[in-house]
Write an enzyme that holds these catalytic residues in place. Structure first.
Site, PDB file in Angstrom:
ATOM      1  N   HIS A 233     -17.146  52.035  35.653  1.00  0.00           N
ATOM      2  CA  HIS A 233     -17.695  53.364  35.390  1.00  0.00           C
ATOM      3  C   HIS A 233     -17.012  54.411  36.275  1.00  0.00           C
ATOM      4  CE1 HIS A 233     -20.951  50.959  33.625  1.00  0.00           C
ATOM      5  NE2 HIS A 233     -21.248  52.037  32.934  1.00  0.00           N
ATOM      6  N   ASP A 306     -15.818  49.859  25.277  1.00  0.00           N
ATOM      7  CA  ASP A 306     -16.875  50.293  26.177  1.00  0.00           C
ATOM      8  C   ASP A 306     -16.809  51.824  26.201  1.00  0.00           C
ATOM      9  OD1 ASP A 306     -18.939  50.257  27.999  1.00  0.00           O
ATOM     10  OD2 ASP A 306     -17.960  48.921  29.412  1.00  0.00           O
TER      11      ASP A 306
END
Length: 564
Positions: A233, A306
């Site tokens: 992330h 993702d």
């Protein structure tokens, strides 16, 4: 009127009727027309503009409980392929169900009546994006500790039944990342364990359970997120292992799942510089997705990225629009984004421009749209498919799943694991003397007080380092206790626990989530592992302490070092 004039009039009527049918769409193919998925997908795609085909590759999230104007625009004006539900959308279960119905209704207003893929992350255990009335579960590592494939199947099945009641038709699970790097704070108890074959077997069983409930399973995070302490992330993890190591370790579950027909795989934002993928994220790397996954492993299903708004990919690509193009060129079929861009954002306009200028890219996008349509036709038209418009009465009846609740408690009980020290059970309240229960979770303390009603309690912070005042309070309570029952969940807990190392008390440590922190406190009397902070896991832990159930779980990974 002469015969020739009749013929002219007849054929004119036929021609005008045919023209009217074509203009009004009557007789045109739509999603609910008969036909096998491959043939109907081809017909639908042939009737699509490039904009419609590109839209099928978009899966977007939005901020807030209710649909935002932006997400409604993308559905009504662009007819995107899917939506992604995140935790910030889900506190109110009935509101979420109403939202799903609203978005599906908007989707079906298009001439082709193609419903949305409605996806979320409901792995079980730690990762539970759909909250509200849904079950909290022991999670993947608890399944690994039980070691029973049927547990994985039933976990997927009961999680799937709850998602189905809410109209959610796709789950980004199972996670088949291995617990290779035990310092990872991102994977931890999300892994089944560190053995690739076991992860493959349990992943297959979990996926089959989801499918039985009508849900599309999605294995993740290809090629494997387990061998890094970093979180994609925020940054792009560089994992310095050879392809041979990957092939015989992280890729084993994907090889097994592909042979079993897993319908979808999610790509992770991870780089493997010692392979041909180099330093580029695997999620936008053609060698990893097309050469290895498609051609070598033989995966035939849908590939989805993702979140493309994660720094692990946007920083490497230079921009969101460039990341999206590279992702499609590499072989992804769906671009997933956690937020809703503007309709005129470059992530859309640049891709449309590229389709006009680059015939090969245009064909790649249309191929991705075809795969998306085939997946929808296979799963969303079957009798077990989740409803497009969830019903309140059904939600009340099915959430939390009553059979699932009993199963998850049973699984939690069978997964309790003695990691270090001696077996403390049975430790009846009379034998324990004065008890102190210390934990960062209120549920742990509440359940602990049911087992030891006269115990003292101490709640310490989970996410921040304990203050000097916390430590002094804790040490004062320990001095008055005969037995300390301490819930350990992270490094902050270790620091607090170390302050009573030489107290001379009976110290029983119950690990929640990843049990690796028990390696740093081997001086305690007993170290017991459960694998989530679900109430069921805490009930199981205290039941084991009281001797009501045997401690029979097996640690699903090998500890890589014992420290004091």
């Amino acid at each position: 009127m002469r015969l020739a004039e009749y013929k002219i009039l007849f054929f004119s009527v036929i021609f005008l009727s045919f023209s009217w049918i074509c203009a009004t769409g009557i007789g045109a193919e739509d999603f609910y027309s008969p036909g096998n998925p491959e043939e109907l997908a081809g017909k639908l795609l042939s009737a699509m503009s490039d904009e419609e085909a590109l839209a099928q590759t978009f899966m977007l999230g939005w901020v807030g409980a209710d649909p935002s104007p932006a997400i409604m625009d993308w559905i009504q004006k662009r007819h995107i392929g899917g939506i992604k539900i995140f935790g910030w959308n889900t506190e109110d279960t009935y509101r979420l169900a109403n939202t799903v119905g609203t978005l599906q209704k908007a989707s079906l207003q298009s001439d082709k009546k193609i419903p949305l893929l409605v996806a979320t992350d409901q792995e079980g255990g730690w990762i539970r994006h759909v909250k509200g009335l849904t079950s909290e579960t022991p999670g993947n590592m608890a399944i690994g500790a039980s070691g029973v494939p049927r547990d994985a199947y039933l976990a997927g099945y009961y999680i799937g039944r709850e998602l189905s009641a809410l109209g959610i038709n796709m789950n980004f699970a199972p996670s088949v990342d291995l617990f290779t790097n035990q310092q990872s704070v991102l994977i931890g108890p999300r892994a089944f364990g560190d053995d690739p074959v076991t992860a493959g077997v349990l992943g297959i069983a979990f996926a089959k359970g989801l499918e039985k409930a009508g849900i599309i399973p999605t294995a993740k995070h290809y090629p494997g997120h387990g061998d890094t302490e970093l979180d994609s992330h925020g940054v792009l993890p560089q994992i310095p292992v050879s392809f041979n190591t990957l092939w015989n370790r992280e890729l084993v579950p994907y090889r097994m799942l592909s042979k079993e027909g897993i319908p979808a795989i999610m790509t992770g934002h991870l780089a493997f510089p010692k392979t041909k993928g180099g330093t580029e994220p695997a999620s936008i790397n053609r060698w990893f997705i097309t050469t290895v996954l498609r051609e070598t492993i033989g995966f035939k299903g849908l590939v989805i990225t993702d979140d493309l708004l994660m720094n692990g990919v946007t920083t490497a690509a230079g921009s969101l629009s460039r990341a999206a193009k590279l992702a499609l060129e590499a072989g992804n079929d769906i671009l997933m984004m956690s937020k809703t861009p503007n309709l005129s954002d470059p992530v859309w306009t640049s891709l449309i421009d590229a389709m006009k200028r680059e015939p090969a890219f245009r064909q790649r996008v249309r191929d991705a749209a075809r795969r998306t349509l085939i997946l929808k036709l296979k799963y969303l038209k079957q009798p077990s498919a989740p409803p497009l418009y969830p019903q309140v009465d059904e939600i009340k009846r099915r959430l939390p799943d009553p059979e699932g609740k009993a199963f998850f408690l049973n699984l939690a009980a069978r997964s309790v694991t003695l990691v270090s020290g001696t077996d403390p059970s049975p430790l009846a309240p009379a034998q324990a003397g004065r008890v102190l229960i210390a934990a960062p979770f209120e549920d742990f303390i509440t359940i602990g007080l049911r087992a030891y009603p006269n115990a003292d309690r101490f709640k310490y912070p989970y996410s921040d380092e304990s203050s000097q005042a916390d430590r002094l309070t804790f040490q004062g309570l320990v001095k008055q206790a005969d037995t300390v029952i301490f819930c350990l969940a992270n490094g902050y807990g270790v620091e607090l626990l170390q302050t009573i190392r030489y107290s001379g008390k009976r110290v029983i440590v119950i690990s929640a989530l990843s049990p690796v922190y028990l390696q740093r406190v081997t001086w305690n009397t007993s170290g017991i592992a459960v694998y989530s902070y679900a109430q069921e896991s805490f009930i199981a832990a205290f039941s084991a302490l009281l001797g009501r159930i045997p401690i029979q779980g097996k640690l699903p990974f090998t500890m890589k070092g014992i420290g004091n």
